[in-house]
Motif scaffolding. Sequence first.
Motif, PDB file in Angstrom:
ATOM      1  N   LEU A  78     -11.086  12.152   6.034  1.00 40.50           N
ATOM      2  CA  LEU A  78     -11.012  11.475   6.002  1.00 40.50           C
ATOM      3  C   LEU A  78      -9.257  10.819   6.244  1.00 40.50           C
ATOM      4  N   ARG A  79      -8.544  11.320   6.017  1.00 40.04           N
ATOM      5  CA  ARG A  79      -7.211  11.966   5.732  1.00 40.04           C
ATOM      6  C   ARG A  79      -6.511  11.627   7.292  1.00 40.04           C
ATOM      7  N   PRO A  80      -6.724  11.005   8.559  1.00 41.53           N
ATOM      8  CA  PRO A  80      -6.546  11.049   8.933  1.00 41.53           C
ATOM      9  C   PRO A  80      -6.085   9.117   9.205  1.00 41.53           C
ATOM     10  N   ILE A  81      -7.397   8.676   9.194  1.00 39.14           N
ATOM     11  CA  ILE A  81      -7.828   7.405   8.714  1.00 39.14           C
ATOM     12  C   ILE A  81      -7.044   7.224   7.571  1.00 39.14           C
ATOM     13  N   HIS A  82      -7.138   7.488   6.932  1.00 39.36           N
ATOM     14  CA  HIS A  82      -6.050   6.925   5.258  1.00 39.36           C
ATOM     15  C   HIS A  82      -4.786   6.989   6.035  1.00 39.36           C
ATOM     16  N   ALA A  83      -4.409   7.643   6.666  1.00 36.40           N
ATOM     17  CA  ALA A  83      -2.585   7.979   7.263  1.00 36.40           C
ATOM     18  C   ALA A  83      -3.217   7.252   8.027  1.00 36.40           C
ATOM     19  N   TRP A  84      -3.009   6.922   9.050  1.00 34.24           N
ATOM     20  CA  TRP A  84      -3.016   5.264   9.968  1.00 34.24           C
ATOM     21  C   TRP A  84      -3.259   4.571   9.001  1.00 34.24           C
ATOM     22  N   LEU A  85      -4.186   3.553   8.228  1.00 32.73           N
ATOM     23  CA  LEU A  85      -3.610   1.975   7.658  1.00 32.73           C
ATOM     24  C   LEU A  85      -3.011   2.470   6.389  1.00 32.73           C
ATOM     25  N   SER A  86      -2.186   3.368   6.242  1.00 32.92           N
ATOM     26  CA  SER A  86      -1.262   3.319   5.280  1.00 32.92           C
ATOM     27  C   SER A  86       0.361   2.399   6.116  1.00 32.92           C
ATOM     28  N   ARG A  87      -0.185   2.732   7.301  1.00 29.94           N
ATOM     29  CA  ARG A  87       1.537   2.204   7.989  1.00 29.94           C
ATOM     30  C   ARG A  87       1.168   0.336   7.915  1.00 29.94           C
ATOM     31  N   TYR A  88      -0.464   0.532   7.352  1.00 33.22           N
ATOM     32  CA  TYR A  88      -0.310  -1.237   7.455  1.00 33.22           C
ATOM     33  C   TYR A  88       0.175  -1.610   6.356  1.00 33.22           C
ATOM     34  N   GLU A  89      -0.222  -0.771   5.254  1.00 33.76           N
ATOM     35  CA  GLU A  89      -0.635  -1.554   3.459  1.00 33.76           C
ATOM     36  C   GLU A  89       0.971  -2.242   3.616  1.00 33.76           C
ATOM     37  N   GLN A  90       2.247  -1.406   3.830  1.00 34.45           N
ATOM     38  CA  GLN A  90       3.443  -2.635   3.460  1.00 34.45           C
ATOM     39  C   GLN A  90       3.497  -3.984   3.935  1.00 34.45           C
ATOM     40  N   MET A  91       2.962  -3.628   5.641  1.00 30.88           N
ATOM     41  CA  MET A  91       2.587  -5.165   5.625  1.00 30.88           C
ATOM     42  C   MET A  91       1.923  -5.795   5.665  1.00 30.88           C
ATOM     43  N   TRP A  92       0.668  -5.624   4.581  1.00 28.72           N
ATOM     44  CA  TRP A  92      -0.321  -5.928   4.083  1.00 28.72           C
ATOM     45  C   TRP A  92       0.382  -7.030   2.315  1.00 28.72           C
ATOM     46  N   ASN A  93       0.812  -6.523   1.640  1.00 30.94           N
ATOM     47  CA  ASN A  93       1.533  -5.991   1.264  1.00 30.94           C
ATOM     48  C   ASN A  93       2.816  -7.594   0.866  1.00 30.94           C
ATOM     49  N   ASP A  94       3.519  -7.295   2.003  1.00 32.47           N
ATOM     50  CA  ASP A  94       4.606  -8.172   2.341  1.00 32.47           C
ATOM     51  C   ASP A  94       4.440  -9.663   2.075  1.00 32.47           C
ATOM     52  N   ARG A  95       2.547  -9.734   3.259  1.00 29.95           N
ATOM     53  CA  ARG A  95       2.299 -10.801   3.602  1.00 29.95           C
ATOM     54  C   ARG A  95       1.550 -11.614   2.196  1.00 29.95           C
ATOM     55  N   PHE A  96       1.094 -10.966   1.874  1.00 31.12           N
ATOM     56  CA  PHE A  96       0.484 -11.291  -0.270  1.00 31.12           C
ATOM     57  C   PHE A  96       1.341 -11.412  -0.909  1.00 31.12           C
ATOM     58  N   ASP A  97       2.150 -11.197  -0.783  1.00 31.48           N
ATOM     59  CA  ASP A  97       3.606 -11.489  -1.566  1.00 31.48           C
ATOM     60  C   ASP A  97       3.631 -12.761  -1.266  1.00 31.48           C
ATOM     61  N   LEU A  98       4.242 -13.134   0.061  1.00 36.29           N
ATOM     62  CA  LEU A  98       4.234 -14.636   1.173  1.00 36.29           C
ATOM     63  C   LEU A  98       3.811 -15.954   0.687  1.00 36.29           C
ATOM     64  N   MET A  99       2.176 -14.773   0.250  1.00 36.31           N
ATOM     65  CA  MET A  99       1.023 -16.087   0.147  1.00 36.31           C
ATOM     66  C   MET A  99       1.662 -16.550  -1.248  1.00 36.31           C
ATOM     67  N   ASP A 100       2.005 -15.550  -2.468  1.00 36.58           N
ATOM     68  CA  ASP A 100       1.924 -15.939  -3.446  1.00 36.58           C
ATOM     69  C   ASP A 100       2.876 -16.524  -3.844  1.00 36.58           C
ATOM     70  N   ALA A 101       4.408 -16.595  -2.974  1.00 37.45           N
ATOM     71  CA  ALA A 101       5.601 -17.694  -3.222  1.00 37.45           C
ATOM     72  C   ALA A 101       4.777 -18.970  -2.576  1.00 37.45           C
ATOM     73  N   VAL A 102       4.160 -19.264  -1.373  1.00 40.43           N
ATOM     74  CA  VAL A 102       3.722 -20.222  -1.398  1.00 40.43           C
ATOM     75  C   VAL A 102       2.761 -21.091  -1.851  1.00 40.43           C
ATOM     76  N   LEU A 103       1.873 -20.413  -2.896  1.00 43.85           N
ATOM     77  CA  LEU A 103       0.682 -20.667  -3.651  1.00 43.85           C
ATOM     78  C   LEU A 103       1.745 -21.496  -4.808  1.00 43.85           C
ATOM     79  N   ALA A 104       2.465 -20.659  -5.031  1.00 36.16           N
ATOM     80  CA  ALA A 104       3.311 -21.133  -6.326  1.00 36.16           C
ATOM     81  C   ALA A 104       3.851 -22.415  -6.087  1.00 36.16           C
ATOM     82  N   ASP A 105       4.786 -22.260  -5.545  1.00 33.76           N
ATOM     83  CA  ASP A 105       5.207 -23.112  -4.783  1.00 33.76           C
ATOM     84  C   ASP A 105       4.277 -24.690  -4.762  1.00 33.76           C
TER      85      ASP A 105
END
Length: 115
Positions: A78-105
């Motif tokens: 499963l390591r190659p799958i985890h490694a591939w998905l981890s490349r997208y983790e930062q993008m998802w975290n950034d988008r969730f942070d933006l959504m949190d900011a919009v919801l707070a506003d």
Amino acid sequence: MARAATTTDAFNAVAEPRRRQILDLLAQGERPVNDLVAQLGLAQPQVSKHLRVLREVDLVRVRDEGRQRLYRLNPGPLRPIHAWLSRYEQMWNDRFDLMDAVLADLSEEDSNDNH
């Protein structure tokens, strides 16, 4: 373009939802095939077919204990799958942070409008 065989690698093997369910069950511990059959509500031949595919890509290992065959998860492939998905983790975290900011506003605006 021809589809890759499900036994070529872990990516193809886990593309099938029932196989992911089997992996989820085996992540909880070693199990005999009859337990997997009962948990999944599938016929034994279907479960055995999925287990064969998972064994061929080394995601599942089997050992004999008396008359039973016990299956367990081998997480290494499963390591190659985890490694591939981890490349997208930062993008998802950034988008969730933006959504949190919009919801707070929006919540702040709603709070100000009610006063």
